[in-house]
Design a protein around this motif. Structure first.
Motif, PDB file in Angstrom:
ATOM      1  N   LYS A 123      35.435  -8.068 -12.194  1.00 28.84           N
ATOM      2  CA  LYS A 123      35.998  -7.276 -13.555  1.00 28.84           C
ATOM      3  C   LYS A 123      35.790  -7.919 -14.499  1.00 28.84           C
ATOM      4  CE  LYS A 123      38.754  -4.507 -13.374  1.00 28.84           C
ATOM      5  NZ  LYS A 123      38.419  -2.872 -13.625  1.00 28.84           N
ATOM      6  N   PRO A 128      31.300  -2.620 -11.109  1.00 24.76           N
ATOM      7  CA  PRO A 128      32.276  -1.814 -10.751  1.00 24.76           C
ATOM      8  C   PRO A 128      33.089  -2.336  -9.294  1.00 24.76           C
ATOM      9  CG  PRO A 128      30.397  -0.654 -11.406  1.00 24.76           C
ATOM     10  CD  PRO A 128      29.945  -2.202 -11.214  1.00 24.76           C
ATOM     11  N   THR A 129      34.460  -2.101  -9.245  1.00 23.11           N
ATOM     12  CA  THR A 129      34.992  -2.438  -7.939  1.00 23.11           C
ATOM     13  C   THR A 129      36.363  -1.854  -7.966  1.00 23.11           C
ATOM     14  OG1 THR A 129      35.801  -4.510  -6.693  1.00 23.11           O
ATOM     15  CG2 THR A 129      36.105  -4.433  -8.976  1.00 23.11           C
ATOM     16  N   PRO A 130      36.957  -1.485  -6.992  1.00 19.72           N
ATOM     17  CA  PRO A 130      38.261  -0.646  -6.919  1.00 19.72           C
ATOM     18  C   PRO A 130      39.323  -1.649  -7.555  1.00 19.72           C
ATOM     19  CG  PRO A 130      37.258  -0.380  -5.072  1.00 19.72           C
ATOM     20  CD  PRO A 130      36.335  -1.524  -5.654  1.00 19.72           C
ATOM     21  N   ALA A 181      38.133   3.609  -2.809  1.00 18.97           N
ATOM     22  CA  ALA A 181      36.905   4.030  -3.527  1.00 18.97           C
ATOM     23  C   ALA A 181      36.155   5.245  -2.955  1.00 18.97           C
ATOM     24  CB  ALA A 181      35.744   3.223  -3.483  1.00 18.97           C
ATOM     25  N   THR A 228      22.740  -3.305  -8.167  1.00 13.57           N
ATOM     26  CA  THR A 228      24.123  -4.031  -8.087  1.00 13.57           C
ATOM     27  C   THR A 228      23.996  -5.287  -7.364  1.00 13.57           C
ATOM     28  OG1 THR A 228      25.109  -1.731  -8.090  1.00 13.57           O
ATOM     29  CG2 THR A 228      26.358  -3.661  -7.165  1.00 13.57           C
ATOM     30  N   SER A 255      27.219   6.450  -8.350  1.00 19.05           N
ATOM     31  CA  SER A 255      27.965   5.205  -8.752  1.00 19.05           C
ATOM     32  C   SER A 255      28.264   4.726  -7.486  1.00 19.05           C
ATOM     33  CB  SER A 255      29.256   5.660  -9.517  1.00 19.05           C
ATOM     34  OG  SER A 255      30.165   6.492  -8.798  1.00 19.05           O
ATOM     35  N   GLN A 257      30.880   1.002  -6.039  1.00 16.86           N
ATOM     36  CA  GLN A 257      31.941   0.011  -6.201  1.00 16.86           C
ATOM     37  C   GLN A 257      32.232  -0.860  -5.005  1.00 16.86           C
ATOM     38  OE1 GLN A 257      36.016   1.196  -7.953  1.00 16.86           O
ATOM     39  NE2 GLN A 257      35.294   3.564  -7.564  1.00 16.86           N
ATOM     40  N   THR A 259      33.387  -3.568  -2.507  1.00 20.41           N
ATOM     41  CA  THR A 259      34.800  -4.027  -2.040  1.00 20.41           C
ATOM     42  C   THR A 259      34.781  -5.250  -1.413  1.00 20.41           C
ATOM     43  OG1 THR A 259      34.275  -2.960  -0.042  1.00 20.41           O
ATOM     44  CG2 THR A 259      35.460  -1.667  -1.537  1.00 20.41           C
TER      45      THR A 259
END
Length: 316
Positions: A123, A128-130, A181, A228, A255, A257, A259
């Protein structure tokens, strides 16, 4: 006595052991494999097998160090998630024997083993991450779906759906609640060299899994996932060697995310290897041959892996 490469906690990782055997043979090295259980399949692949105490035992590090010293082990390769923290904490003691421990730094290991720390750094660096909450901070959006998972864990053990808006029945230090996600589940197998650069990043879609481990998967050349992986390595200093990153990829929106980040060889690594991502050979080239590596992106796209059960036999 031949010099050796030691695979820690080989267990049933026969495909990995066979890959290691090829690199060892090429250099005239013996392949040594350890486990806390005597009758494991990789024992039959090894040139020499050692049954070590459990990593939770105080005798583990001493027994490991003694074995390394007595058998001229030059490269030590971890494979079990639960052992990484202890290995990182005792790196200096292990490497004083003359072996190189193929493992990321202690700070990187600590960050990845603690999923709450992983979330916070992702963050902070805008990767991006849930959305993830501790049990204490659980305040869900009723329009979203969530899972509960251990703060310290691997292989999907302890992961379950969260029903309604009630927090999971676990303490803050034991459990996290994470938004589910969108998209398909992918793993990115990446190799990071001694300079901290990503030599290769090879995504694969997890098509079928059993008990948290992939049994069918296909490599996919998706630029966003490769980028990423490079961002993750830049955001968390100290990675070295093989790492694997778990992501959900939403193709419609291009996109993804993240985890989980695992600083070790993943269960799906044999697919990356077969796709020409020769992580084991690169470990040997860097640490046994003293060769510098160059970035490699000529891996095989759309390569399907289908695993099946195979038996090994021994008269006892």
């Amino acid at each position: 006595m031949s010099k050796g490469i030691l695979l820690l906690s080989g267990g049933a990782k026969v495909a990995l052991a066979r890959i290691l055997n090829q690199s060892a043979r090429k250099r005239g090295f013996d392949l040594h494999i350890s486990d806390s259980i005597l009758d494991v399949p990789t024992r039959l692949i090894a040139d020499r097998f050692i049954q070590l105490p459990s990593f939770e035992s105080k005798a583990w590090i001493q027994a490991l160090g003694d074995y390394i010293s007595e058998n001229e082990i030059k490269l030590l390769i971890p494979s079990r998630h639960s052992e990484l923290g202890n290995l990182a904490a005792h790196r200096e003691e292990i490497e004083s024997t003359g072996a190189f421990l193929a493992l990321s730094s202690r700070d990187a290991i600590d960050t990845c083993l603690d999923k709450w720390k992983t979330y916070q750094i992702l963050k902070k660096t805008e990767i991006p991450t849930p959305d993830t909450l501790t049990s204490k901070g659980f305040s869900p959006d009723p329009k979203k779906s969530y899972i509960s998972k251990p703060r310290f864990g691997s292989a999907s053990i302890g992961v379950r759906s969260v029903e309604g808006t009630s927090p999971p029945n676990a303490s803050e230090t034991e459990s996290l609640t994470q938004e589910i996600a969108p998209g398909k589940e992918f793993t990115i197998n990446a190799y990071v060299d001694h300079l901290g650069q990503v030599i290769s990043a090879i995504p694969h879609e997890r098509l079928v899994t059993e008990s948290g481990e992939v049994v069918q998967a296909k490599t996919k050349r998706i630029p966003l996932l490769i980028e990423t992986a490079e961002k993750v390595v830049s955001a968390i200093p100290g990675f070295y060697g093989p790492i694997n990153i778990q992501v959900f990829y939403d193709e419609a929106n291009n996109s993804c995310q993240i985890t989980d980040i695992n600083p070790r060889l993943g269960g799906g690594f044999p697919l990356a290897h077969q796709a020409k991502g020769e992580f084991i050979e690169w470990l040997c080239q860097e640490n046994l041959d003293q060769r510098e590596l160059r970035p490699f992106d000529r891996w095989t796209d759309n390569l399907l892996m289908m695993r099946y059960r195979e038996a090994l036999f021994e008269i006892q």
